[in-house]
Scaffold this motif. Structure first.
Motif, PDB file in Angstrom:
ATOM      1  N   GLN A 291       0.830  -1.214   0.000  1.00  0.00           N
ATOM      2  CA  GLN A 291       0.000   0.000   0.000  1.00  0.00           C
ATOM      3  C   GLN A 291       0.859   1.256   0.000  1.00  0.00           C
ATOM      4  OE1 GLN A 291      -1.917   1.325   3.638  1.00  0.00           O
ATOM      5  NE2 GLN A 291      -3.885   1.379   2.610  1.00  0.00           N
ATOM      6  N   ASN A 292       2.007   1.173   0.655  1.00  0.00           N
ATOM      7  CA  ASN A 292       2.884   2.332   0.771  1.00  0.00           C
ATOM      8  C   ASN A 292       3.483   2.748  -0.572  1.00  0.00           C
ATOM      9  OD1 ASN A 292       3.811   4.185   2.732  1.00  0.00           O
ATOM     10  ND2 ASN A 292       5.846   3.292   2.677  1.00  0.00           N
ATOM     11  N   GLN A 293       3.371   1.900  -1.582  1.00  0.00           N
ATOM     12  CA  GLN A 293       3.917   2.224  -2.898  1.00  0.00           C
ATOM     13  C   GLN A 293       2.983   3.123  -3.707  1.00  0.00           C
ATOM     14  OE1 GLN A 293       7.062   1.229  -2.950  1.00  0.00           O
ATOM     15  NE2 GLN A 293       6.486   0.207  -1.025  1.00  0.00           N
ATOM     16  N   ILE A 294       1.787   3.363  -3.200  1.00  0.00           N
ATOM     17  CA  ILE A 294       0.824   4.183  -3.937  1.00  0.00           C
ATOM     18  C   ILE A 294       1.255   5.641  -3.990  1.00  0.00           C
ATOM     19  CG2 ILE A 294      -1.555   5.048  -3.957  1.00  0.00           C
ATOM     20  CD1 ILE A 294      -2.407   2.383  -2.687  1.00  0.00           C
ATOM     21  N   ALA A 295       1.722   6.173  -2.859  1.00  0.00           N
ATOM     22  CA  ALA A 295       2.023   7.611  -2.770  1.00  0.00           C
ATOM     23  C   ALA A 295       3.000   8.102  -3.840  1.00  0.00           C
ATOM     24  CB  ALA A 295       2.537   7.948  -1.374  1.00  0.00           C
ATOM     25  N   PRO A 296       4.128   7.413  -4.090  1.00  0.00           N
ATOM     26  CA  PRO A 296       5.056   7.928  -5.116  1.00  0.00           C
ATOM     27  C   PRO A 296       4.435   8.018  -6.509  1.00  0.00           C
ATOM     28  CG  PRO A 296       6.147   6.289  -3.735  1.00  0.00           C
ATOM     29  CD  PRO A 296       4.693   6.243  -3.390  1.00  0.00           C
ATOM     30  N   LEU A 297       3.416   7.223  -6.781  1.00  0.00           N
ATOM     31  CA  LEU A 297       2.813   7.212  -8.111  1.00  0.00           C
ATOM     32  C   LEU A 297       1.924   8.413  -8.364  1.00  0.00           C
ATOM     33  CD1 LEU A 297       1.884   3.422  -8.387  1.00  0.00           C
ATOM     34  CD2 LEU A 297       3.955   4.572  -9.140  1.00  0.00           C
ATOM     35  N   THR A 298       1.657   9.206  -7.329  1.00  0.00           N
ATOM     36  CA  THR A 298       0.824  10.393  -7.510  1.00  0.00           C
ATOM     37  C   THR A 298       1.618  11.559  -8.068  1.00  0.00           C
ATOM     38  OG1 THR A 298       1.224  11.115  -5.226  1.00  0.00           O
ATOM     39  CG2 THR A 298      -0.673   9.689  -5.618  1.00  0.00           C
TER      40      THR A 298
ATOM     41  N   GLY B  56       9.030  15.026 -11.991  1.00  0.00           N
ATOM     42  CA  GLY B  56       8.714  14.025 -10.985  1.00  0.00           C
ATOM     43  C   GLY B  56       9.857  13.014 -10.892  1.00  0.00           C
ATOM     44  N   ASP B  57       9.973  12.375  -9.753  1.00  0.00           N
ATOM     45  CA  ASP B  57      11.062  11.429  -9.535  1.00  0.00           C
ATOM     46  C   ASP B  57      10.691  10.090 -10.166  1.00  0.00           C
ATOM     47  OD1 ASP B  57      13.075   9.786  -8.631  1.00  0.00           O
ATOM     48  OD2 ASP B  57      13.095  10.602  -6.599  1.00  0.00           O
TER      49      ASP B  57
ATOM     50  N   ILE C 167       9.371   6.323  -8.808  1.00  0.00           N
ATOM     51  CA  ILE C 167       8.151   5.699  -9.315  1.00  0.00           C
ATOM     52  C   ILE C 167       8.444   4.278  -9.787  1.00  0.00           C
ATOM     53  CG2 ILE C 167       6.460   5.767 -11.191  1.00  0.00           C
ATOM     54  CD1 ILE C 167       6.506   8.813 -10.969  1.00  0.00           C
ATOM     55  N   CYS C 168       9.510   4.120 -10.549  1.00  0.00           N
ATOM     56  CA  CYS C 168       9.858   2.787 -11.063  1.00  0.00           C
ATOM     57  C   CYS C 168      10.219   1.836  -9.923  1.00  0.00           C
ATOM     58  CB  CYS C 168      11.008   2.889 -12.061  1.00  0.00           C
ATOM     59  SG  CYS C 168      10.555   3.710 -13.610  1.00  0.00           S
TER      60      CYS C 168
ATOM     61  N   LYS D  57      -5.791  -2.792  -8.151  1.00  0.00           N
ATOM     62  CA  LYS D  57      -6.663  -1.867  -8.877  1.00  0.00           C
ATOM     63  C   LYS D  57      -6.196  -0.422  -8.691  1.00  0.00           C
ATOM     64  CE  LYS D  57     -11.575  -0.620  -9.329  1.00  0.00           C
ATOM     65  NZ  LYS D  57     -11.489   0.825  -9.018  1.00  0.00           N
ATOM     66  N   THR D  58      -5.886  -0.056  -7.452  1.00  0.00           N
ATOM     67  CA  THR D  58      -5.479   1.321  -7.166  1.00  0.00           C
ATOM     68  C   THR D  58      -4.152   1.664  -7.831  1.00  0.00           C
ATOM     69  OG1 THR D  58      -6.628   1.287  -5.039  1.00  0.00           O
ATOM     70  CG2 THR D  58      -4.947   2.966  -5.331  1.00  0.00           C
ATOM     71  N   ILE D  59      -3.177   0.781  -7.700  1.00  0.00           N
ATOM     72  CA  ILE D  59      -1.868   1.013  -8.310  1.00  0.00           C
ATOM     73  C   ILE D  59      -1.999   1.121  -9.825  1.00  0.00           C
ATOM     74  CG2 ILE D  59       0.336  -0.120  -8.847  1.00  0.00           C
ATOM     75  CD1 ILE D  59       0.590   0.969  -6.161  1.00  0.00           C
ATOM     76  N   SER D  60      -2.778   0.229 -10.428  1.00  0.00           N
ATOM     77  CA  SER D  60      -2.951   0.230 -11.884  1.00  0.00           C
ATOM     78  C   SER D  60      -3.617   1.518 -12.354  1.00  0.00           C
ATOM     79  CB  SER D  60      -3.775  -0.993 -12.312  1.00  0.00           C
ATOM     80  OG  SER D  60      -3.115  -2.197 -11.957  1.00  0.00           O
ATOM     81  N   GLU D  61      -4.575   1.993 -11.579  1.00  0.00           N
ATOM     82  CA  GLU D  61      -5.250   3.252 -11.934  1.00  0.00           C
ATOM     83  C   GLU D  61      -4.295   4.436 -11.872  1.00  0.00           C
ATOM     84  OE1 GLU D  61      -9.821   2.166 -10.502  1.00  0.00           O
ATOM     85  OE2 GLU D  61      -8.495   3.336  -9.195  1.00  0.00           O
ATOM     86  N   ARG D  62      -3.327   4.405 -10.954  1.00  0.00           N
ATOM     87  CA  ARG D  62      -2.343   5.483 -10.871  1.00  0.00           C
ATOM     88  C   ARG D  62      -1.368   5.438 -12.054  1.00  0.00           C
ATOM     89  NH1 ARG D  62      -5.394   6.068  -7.153  1.00  0.00           N
ATOM     90  NH2 ARG D  62      -4.988   6.962  -5.079  1.00  0.00           N
TER      91      ARG D  62
END
Length: 349
Positions: A169-176, A182-183, A187-188, A222-227
């Motif tokens: 879940q903590n990986q979501i924030a960098p994708l925003t 952007g870094d 993200i990768c 789903k959330t990560i893919s949407e980001r």
């Protein structure tokens, strides 16, 4: 309990950061001497707030909100076992050097899984250091004697699985992050880390169809893919914009080139993690588009360079295209094209 797991992750992370800050032995000793009294007073305040509405309201004001009051028992528990957090970090780092599941399983059995509150904190700290989370799962399966969700829960490994999910879940924030600057490296790394964490569960654990772990995995995917999806859709258009000749006075748009390169790095990261994402159709489309576009642009730029070998803008644009080709195809393919560029410049020089 699941909500407390996410909070435990943040508390463990904060305390680890504090522990890694260098300080004088005198300061550390002073804090340690105050800790027993601090914990006693804090627990008394929590107990009073639970039994007295007015004291509860005052505590919420002092801690700036009900959310912080809710986190307080976890913070106090983390402070109580603060010395163990450093050992958990060491365990996570040591796990990376263990060559087989047997010694890792033996080390894992030393963790206090009988105390769920403490185990949650320790596993949050340990998982953050483990490069290959699958190793933890296979070791836990070895101990549990089965790969089902029920078997792992019976063996007491629910805090470890919850820690894996919390870190995913903590990986979501960098994708925003958005914008040219952007870094993308972060993200990768987040895409790769998410893949490793989710793969550890979905590959090795027989998740119950209606179980909580399966539901959390599906929601996070789903959330990560949407980001990632809108960033992935921009890859081909950004590539074409970066490599296309400008009308009028030609120039190389460095910001556009950076955006295109960032997009190619993201595409490569998604390719490696696509089994853990819900982006297969879009990925295949973008992967094909970028491959075809690069071949067309590189051939056109080589022709332009043969006609005008001294054109610095064309040369720089071709260099950018070749770097993208290295990411999209491979180094050998890009090096072959670099030699073609050198040949073209020599023959027409």
């Amino acid at each position: 309990m699941a909500a407390w797991t996410w909070m435990a992750r943040d508390v463990a992370s904060d305390l680890i950061d504090l522990a890694e800050v260098e300080d004088s032995p005198e300061s550390v000793a002073a804090v340690e001497s105050l800790m027993p009294e601090l914990l006693t007073r804090a627990r008394r305040a929590v107990a009073d707030a639970q039994s007295n509405t007015e004291l509860g309201r005052k505590l919420q004001i002092q801690l700036e909100g009900a959310a912080n009051v809710e986190r307080l028992p976890i913070v106090l528990n983390a402070l109580r076992c603060r010395a163990l957090l450093e050992k958990a970090v060491s365990f996570g780092r040591a796990a990376n050097a263990m060559e087989s599941d047997a010694p890792l399983a033996l080390a894992l059995q030393s963790m206090p899984f009988n105390d769920k509150a403490v185990a949650s904190l320790l596993m949050q700290a340990a998982v953050g250091q483990v490069a290959n989370p699958s190793r933890l799962i296979t070791a836990a399966i070895r101990i549990a004697g089965g790969e089902t969700e029920a078997a792992l829960q019976r063996a007491g490994f629910a805090p470890m699985v919850d820690a894996l999910l919390a870190h995913a879940q903590n990986q979501i924030a960098p994708l925003t992050q958005a914008g040219t600057f952007g870094d993308m490296d972060l993200i990768c790394r987040s895409v790769d880390r998410f893949h490793r964490l989710i793969r550890a569960l979905t590959t090795y654990v027989e998740l119950g169809r209606n179980g909580r772990w399966a539901a959390v995995c599906a929601g996070l995917t789903k959330t990560i893919s949407e980001r990632i999806e809108p960033k992935l859709r921009d890859v081909a258009p950004d590539l074409n914009m970066a490599l296309r000749k400008r009308e009028g006075t030609d120039r190389l748009d460095s910001d556009q080139v950076l955006s295109a390169l960032n997009g190619m790095y993201l595409l490569a990261a998604v390719r490696e993690a696509r089994d853990s994402l819900a982006l297969n159709a879009l990925f295949e489309q973008v992967w094909t588009q970028t491959g075809q576009a690069l071949e067309i642009h590189i051939e056109r730029l080589l022709q332009q360079l043969r006609a005008a070998p001294a054109d610095a803008i064309v040369s720089a644009r071709l260099d950018a295209a070749l770097k993208m080709a290295e990411i999209r195809f491979n180094l050998e393919y890009a090096d072959t094209l670099r030699r073609a560029k050198e040949t073209a410049q020599r023959r027409t020089g």
